[in-house]
Design a protein around this motif. Structure first.
Motif, PDB file in Angstrom:
ATOM      1  N   TYR A  61     -27.466 -16.740  20.027  1.00 46.31           N
ATOM      2  CA  TYR A  61     -28.082 -17.828  19.647  1.00 46.31           C
ATOM      3  C   TYR A  61     -27.112 -18.941  19.389  1.00 46.31           C
ATOM      4  O   TYR A  61     -27.195 -20.179  20.073  1.00 46.31           O
ATOM      5  CB  TYR A  61     -28.953 -17.673  18.314  1.00 46.31           C
ATOM      6  CG  TYR A  61     -29.707 -18.903  17.914  1.00 46.31           C
ATOM      7  CD1 TYR A  61     -30.918 -19.178  18.469  1.00 46.31           C
ATOM      8  CD2 TYR A  61     -29.130 -19.710  16.686  1.00 46.31           C
ATOM      9  CE1 TYR A  61     -31.469 -20.419  18.138  1.00 46.31           C
ATOM     10  CE2 TYR A  61     -29.836 -20.887  16.359  1.00 46.31           C
ATOM     11  CZ  TYR A  61     -30.979 -21.379  17.213  1.00 46.31           C
ATOM     12  OH  TYR A  61     -31.742 -22.264  16.677  1.00 46.31           O
ATOM     13  N   CYS A  62     -25.892 -18.848  18.528  1.00 49.36           N
ATOM     14  CA  CYS A  62     -24.999 -20.101  18.267  1.00 49.36           C
ATOM     15  C   CYS A  62     -24.010 -19.979  19.177  1.00 49.36           C
ATOM     16  O   CYS A  62     -23.349 -21.061  19.452  1.00 49.36           O
ATOM     17  CB  CYS A  62     -24.977 -20.206  16.982  1.00 49.36           C
ATOM     18  SG  CYS A  62     -23.518 -19.066  16.495  1.00 49.36           S
ATOM     19  N   ASN A  63     -23.586 -18.892  19.476  1.00 43.47           N
ATOM     20  CA  ASN A  63     -22.309 -18.852  20.444  1.00 43.47           C
ATOM     21  C   ASN A  63     -20.962 -19.225  19.930  1.00 43.47           C
ATOM     22  O   ASN A  63     -19.995 -19.265  20.724  1.00 43.47           O
ATOM     23  CB  ASN A  63     -22.674 -19.535  21.980  1.00 43.47           C
ATOM     24  CG  ASN A  63     -21.928 -18.937  22.991  1.00 43.47           C
ATOM     25  OD1 ASN A  63     -21.692 -17.760  23.033  1.00 43.47           O
ATOM     26  ND2 ASN A  63     -21.620 -19.701  23.976  1.00 43.47           N
TER      27      ASN A  63
ATOM     28  N   TRP B 116     -38.817 -18.761  18.543  1.00 43.72           N
ATOM     29  CA  TRP B 116     -37.160 -19.113  18.473  1.00 43.72           C
ATOM     30  C   TRP B 116     -36.368 -18.049  18.512  1.00 43.72           C
ATOM     31  O   TRP B 116     -35.415 -18.115  18.621  1.00 43.72           O
ATOM     32  CB  TRP B 116     -37.133 -20.211  17.362  1.00 43.72           C
ATOM     33  CG  TRP B 116     -36.821 -19.517  15.814  1.00 43.72           C
ATOM     34  CD1 TRP B 116     -37.395 -18.628  15.411  1.00 43.72           C
ATOM     35  CD2 TRP B 116     -35.792 -19.877  15.075  1.00 43.72           C
ATOM     36  NE1 TRP B 116     -37.287 -18.255  14.226  1.00 43.72           N
ATOM     37  CE2 TRP B 116     -36.039 -19.167  13.919  1.00 43.72           C
ATOM     38  CE3 TRP B 116     -34.634 -20.985  15.083  1.00 43.72           C
ATOM     39  CZ2 TRP B 116     -35.283 -19.384  12.763  1.00 43.72           C
ATOM     40  CZ3 TRP B 116     -34.012 -20.901  13.758  1.00 43.72           C
ATOM     41  CH2 TRP B 116     -34.257 -20.388  12.794  1.00 43.72           C
ATOM     42  N   ASP B 117     -36.925 -16.837  18.247  1.00 43.14           N
ATOM     43  CA  ASP B 117     -36.003 -15.459  18.211  1.00 43.14           C
ATOM     44  C   ASP B 117     -36.005 -14.987  19.610  1.00 43.14           C
ATOM     45  O   ASP B 117     -35.220 -13.847  19.747  1.00 43.14           O
ATOM     46  CB  ASP B 117     -36.302 -14.834  17.011  1.00 43.14           C
ATOM     47  CG  ASP B 117     -37.865 -14.395  17.033  1.00 43.14           C
ATOM     48  OD1 ASP B 117     -38.535 -14.751  17.913  1.00 43.14           O
ATOM     49  OD2 ASP B 117     -38.311 -13.270  16.179  1.00 43.14           O
ATOM     50  N   PRO B 119     -34.753 -13.904  23.146  1.00 41.64           N
ATOM     51  CA  PRO B 119     -33.541 -14.191  24.102  1.00 41.64           C
ATOM     52  C   PRO B 119     -33.702 -15.296  25.153  1.00 41.64           C
ATOM     53  O   PRO B 119     -34.765 -15.601  25.651  1.00 41.64           O
ATOM     54  CB  PRO B 119     -33.231 -12.646  24.720  1.00 41.64           C
ATOM     55  CG  PRO B 119     -34.054 -11.950  23.850  1.00 41.64           C
ATOM     56  CD  PRO B 119     -35.074 -12.588  23.180  1.00 41.64           C
ATOM     57  N   VAL B 121     -33.331 -18.554  23.847  1.00 42.31           N
ATOM     58  CA  VAL B 121     -33.420 -19.708  22.888  1.00 42.31           C
ATOM     59  C   VAL B 121     -31.966 -19.672  22.104  1.00 42.31           C
ATOM     60  O   VAL B 121     -31.354 -18.808  21.906  1.00 42.31           O
ATOM     61  CB  VAL B 121     -34.489 -19.410  21.635  1.00 42.31           C
ATOM     62  CG1 VAL B 121     -34.463 -20.964  20.724  1.00 42.31           C
ATOM     63  CG2 VAL B 121     -35.614 -19.262  22.427  1.00 42.31           C
ATOM     64  N   MET B 122     -31.291 -20.926  22.379  1.00 41.00           N
ATOM     65  CA  MET B 122     -30.001 -21.155  21.665  1.00 41.00           C
ATOM     66  C   MET B 122     -29.838 -22.532  21.216  1.00 41.00           C
ATOM     67  O   MET B 122     -30.617 -23.211  21.565  1.00 41.00           O
ATOM     68  CB  MET B 122     -29.106 -20.871  22.814  1.00 41.00           C
ATOM     69  CG  MET B 122     -29.203 -21.857  24.008  1.00 41.00           C
ATOM     70  SD  MET B 122     -28.018 -21.133  25.307  1.00 41.00           S
ATOM     71  CE  MET B 122     -29.010 -19.840  26.214  1.00 41.00           C
ATOM     72  N   THR B 123     -28.644 -22.807  20.544  1.00 40.78           N
ATOM     73  CA  THR B 123     -28.388 -24.247  20.079  1.00 40.78           C
ATOM     74  C   THR B 123     -28.181 -24.808  21.152  1.00 40.78           C
ATOM     75  O   THR B 123     -27.373 -24.221  22.429  1.00 40.78           O
ATOM     76  CB  THR B 123     -27.485 -24.191  19.025  1.00 40.78           C
ATOM     77  OG1 THR B 123     -26.307 -23.604  19.743  1.00 40.78           O
ATOM     78  CG2 THR B 123     -27.727 -23.415  17.802  1.00 40.78           C
ATOM     79  N   ALA B 126     -24.574 -23.996  21.910  1.00 45.06           N
ATOM     80  CA  ALA B 126     -24.241 -22.610  22.706  1.00 45.06           C
ATOM     81  C   ALA B 126     -24.163 -23.003  24.053  1.00 45.06           C
ATOM     82  O   ALA B 126     -23.386 -22.514  24.910  1.00 45.06           O
ATOM     83  CB  ALA B 126     -25.274 -21.798  22.201  1.00 45.06           C
ATOM     84  N   PRO B 138     -26.513 -21.213  31.079  1.00 46.61           N
ATOM     85  CA  PRO B 138     -27.564 -20.609  30.350  1.00 46.61           C
ATOM     86  C   PRO B 138     -28.800 -20.456  30.683  1.00 46.61           C
ATOM     87  O   PRO B 138     -29.394 -19.537  30.193  1.00 46.61           O
ATOM     88  CB  PRO B 138     -27.610 -21.676  29.193  1.00 46.61           C
ATOM     89  CG  PRO B 138     -27.013 -23.109  29.958  1.00 46.61           C
ATOM     90  CD  PRO B 138     -26.304 -22.827  30.804  1.00 46.61           C
ATOM     91  N   ASP B 273     -36.525 -21.074  31.594  1.00 45.49           N
ATOM     92  CA  ASP B 273     -35.791 -19.969  31.118  1.00 45.49           C
ATOM     93  C   ASP B 273     -34.843 -19.906  30.161  1.00 45.49           C
ATOM     94  O   ASP B 273     -34.282 -18.880  29.802  1.00 45.49           O
ATOM     95  CB  ASP B 273     -35.371 -19.070  32.441  1.00 45.49           C
ATOM     96  CG  ASP B 273     -34.130 -19.868  33.164  1.00 45.49           C
ATOM     97  OD1 ASP B 273     -33.783 -21.163  32.598  1.00 45.49           O
ATOM     98  OD2 ASP B 273     -33.699 -19.188  33.872  1.00 45.49           O
ATOM     99  N   PHE B 274     -34.547 -21.099  29.520  1.00 41.54           N
ATOM    100  CA  PHE B 274     -33.818 -21.266  28.604  1.00 41.54           C
ATOM    101  C   PHE B 274     -34.316 -22.444  27.666  1.00 41.54           C
ATOM    102  O   PHE B 274     -34.941 -23.316  28.187  1.00 41.54           O
ATOM    103  CB  PHE B 274     -32.581 -21.201  28.815  1.00 41.54           C
ATOM    104  CG  PHE B 274     -31.811 -22.392  29.101  1.00 41.54           C
ATOM    105  CD1 PHE B 274     -31.125 -23.311  28.360  1.00 41.54           C
ATOM    106  CD2 PHE B 274     -31.953 -22.807  30.486  1.00 41.54           C
ATOM    107  CE1 PHE B 274     -30.721 -24.729  28.815  1.00 41.54           C
ATOM    108  CE2 PHE B 274     -31.316 -23.881  31.054  1.00 41.54           C
ATOM    109  CZ  PHE B 274     -30.731 -24.770  30.177  1.00 41.54           C
ATOM    110  N   ILE B 277     -32.263 -25.404  21.064  1.00 39.96           N
ATOM    111  CA  ILE B 277     -32.654 -26.140  19.430  1.00 39.96           C
ATOM    112  C   ILE B 277     -31.643 -26.965  19.096  1.00 39.96           C
ATOM    113  O   ILE B 277     -30.454 -26.537  19.129  1.00 39.96           O
ATOM    114  CB  ILE B 277     -33.151 -25.088  18.738  1.00 39.96           C
ATOM    115  CG1 ILE B 277     -34.396 -24.411  19.313  1.00 39.96           C
ATOM    116  CG2 ILE B 277     -33.604 -25.709  17.143  1.00 39.96           C
ATOM    117  CD1 ILE B 277     -35.071 -23.127  18.176  1.00 39.96           C
TER     118      ILE B 277
END
Lengths: 110, 390
Positions: A61-63, B116-117, B119, B121-123, B126, B138, B273-274, B277
């Motif tokens: 998520y945050c990496n 949002w949980d 795989p 999904v990322m900041t 990230a 990503p 595919d990604f 957030i």
């Protein structure tokens, strides 16, 4: 398919050296600049673990080590943050599906 | 015993080390496996053909100090104590010092929404580190949720790596997030200083031409968005859920009215595919909290910051702060703050004064402004400091 960005318009070239490691019994190859999250993503592995309660898939998520969503077992050490772990040759990495810490009395399904 | 322990090897920590390295015994601790902090991954065009390449800067800052200081990567600080000196407990041993600089930076904020949980999904941060530092895409096609300077800069960076950004949208309403189309529009206008030659042609011009309120301008903003700086920006659509079984497959977006209210019947699905957030950054100050230091909440600085003065001093003697822990600003300010904290430690008042001037200059002329009220926030902080230390 996920891909490694070997050529970048502004940042230029990087070498895609092949560093072997083991993911859940399978040999994969990463690069010497990789963390475990990036090495796995480059191999199109997005699901790093299953949630302990409902079995739903979870990934990075945050990496950068803040969220702990990417915890995996590295060379037998549980709950290592994949994003904070630099890839090393022949590392053994496994996904986890148990609670990160046993609660009192060993009850896992709380 | 070290003279100074620096926690964090980002722009602030490494710059502080650059000042201290010749006269002092210095240890830098970082949780990450590579020095540079969030310089790693930064990439933007400051002016035509002049690039800010964070990794090059990190390599150069670290190159300047690596022979002269001790560096411990992959080491997390878990506690800090203060008596006659500081004792710092880490995952790899305990270290002691007379001075400490806490340069721990910031964390990314997120807002929850259905899916949002999954795989994929990322900041946005990230995605930035993956793309520019580790050089792994990503995904093939992404949607960015949240509109702020960080998310827009990183959207551009994804483009430089030929990764498609399908849409940049607002988040759904929830008690944690109230970003409206008007706020988003103001964010876009405020970014006019970024890449001036080609910035947000349509969005910016739309605002400039209209002597109306931003609210009126939002009404004229095309529903499906504009293509500004090559970025597909929609301020009249909100992502309401992220879809997928085992990983991200699409997002559902709803049209909103000019107040940001969702029009329930007007939705569509965008395949991707990604998903990134982004709800901005907040100072990361757990270490100061461990010492029970006074913190103050200042919105324009990004949240709670440890109380400190403009010379980076805190209520604890010999403990200094530098970088984004003092408020969200760019890496150049962070570097100068690191130099300032170090100049204070060695009692170099002349250099402190010039560095302070440079900070004010950089703050004023910064291309990317993280918050329009930043200067006022800094003034508020200074008056709270004076009051507290009376």
């Amino acid at each position: 398919m996920t891909k490694r960005i070997t050529h970048h318009t502004i940042l230029g070239l990087v070498e895609d050296d092949k560093v072997p490691f083991n993911w859940n019994g399978q040999t994969l190859y990463g690069s010497s600049r990789d963390s475990l999250t990036s090495a796995l993503l480059a191999n199109d592995v997005r699901i790093l673990r299953r949630h302990e309660k409902d079995g739903k898939p979870r990934g990075l998520y945050c990496n950068i080590g803040h969220c702990s969503e990417c915890r995996v077992t590295v060379d037998g050490r549980r709950n290592q943050r994949a994003c904070m772990t630099p890839l090393e040759e022949n590392m053994t990495v496994e996904s986890q599906d148990m609670l990160p810490y046993l609660t009192e009395g060993g009850k896992r399904d709380v | 015993m070290f003279d100074t322990i620096i926690i964090g090897s980002g722009p602030a920590g490494l710059s502080a080390a650059g000042i201290l390295k010749d006269g002092q015994n210095v240890l830098i601790i970082d949780e990450y496996y590579h020095p540079g902090g969030r310089l790693l991954g930064q990439l933007y065009e400051e002016e035509k053909d002049v690039w800010w390449n964070g990794q090059e800067i990190a390599d150069s800052l670290f190159g300047d100090v690596k022979e002269a200081v001790a560096f411990r990567p992959s080491t997390s600080v878990i506690n800090i104590e203060k008596d006659a000196h500081f004792t710092i407990h880490t995952t790899r041993g305990t270290f002691e010092s007379y001075n400490v600089i806490v340069a721990t930076g910031a964390r990314e904020k997120s807002f929850p929404l259905p899916g949002w949980d999954l795989p994929g999904v990322m900041t946005v941060g990230a995605a930035q580190v993956l793309t520019n530092f580790q050089r792994v895409a990503p995904g093939d096609r992404g949607v960015i949720i949240g509109m702020n300077p960080l998310s827009l800069v990183i959207a551009l960076e994804l483009g430089y790596a030929d990764i498609e950004v399908a849409k940049i949208c607002l988040p759904p309403d929830n008690p944690l997030n109230e970003q409206s189309p008007v706020d988003a529009f103001e964010t876009l206008l405020a970014l006019g200083g970024l890449a001036p030659s080609k910035f947000i042609a349509s969005a910016s011009r739309l605002g400039a031409k209209l002597p109306l309120s931003h609210k009126a301008a939002v009404k004229l903003f095309p529903k499906s968005g504009v293509n500004a700086m090559g970025l597909p920006i929609s301020i009249r659509e909100k992502v309401t859920r992220i879809n997928g079984r085992e990983q991200v497959e699409s997002v559902t977006v709803h049209e909103v009215d000019s107040k940001g209210r969702i029009l329930p019947k007007k939705s569509r699905t965008i395949p991707c595919d990604f998903v990134c957030i982004s709800d901005g950054l907040a100072p990361l100050s757990e270490i100061c909290s461990l010492l029970n230091m006074k913190h103050v909440y200042i919105e324009s600085l990004g949240g709670y910051v440890p109380l400190h003065d403009n010379r980076m001093r805190t209520e604890i003697e010999n403990l200094y702060v530098a970088g984004n822990i003092t408020g969200i600003e760019n890496a150049k300010v962070a570097m100068l703050q690191g130099e300032l904290a170090a100049s204070q430690i060695i009692g170099d008042e002349a250099n402190s004064r010039t560095t302070l001037e440079k900070i004010n200059h950089e703050r004023y002329y910064a291309k990317v402004k993280f918050h329009p009220e930043l200067t006022r926030g800094k003034e508020q902080l200074e008056s709270l400091w004076l009051e507290y230390m009376k």
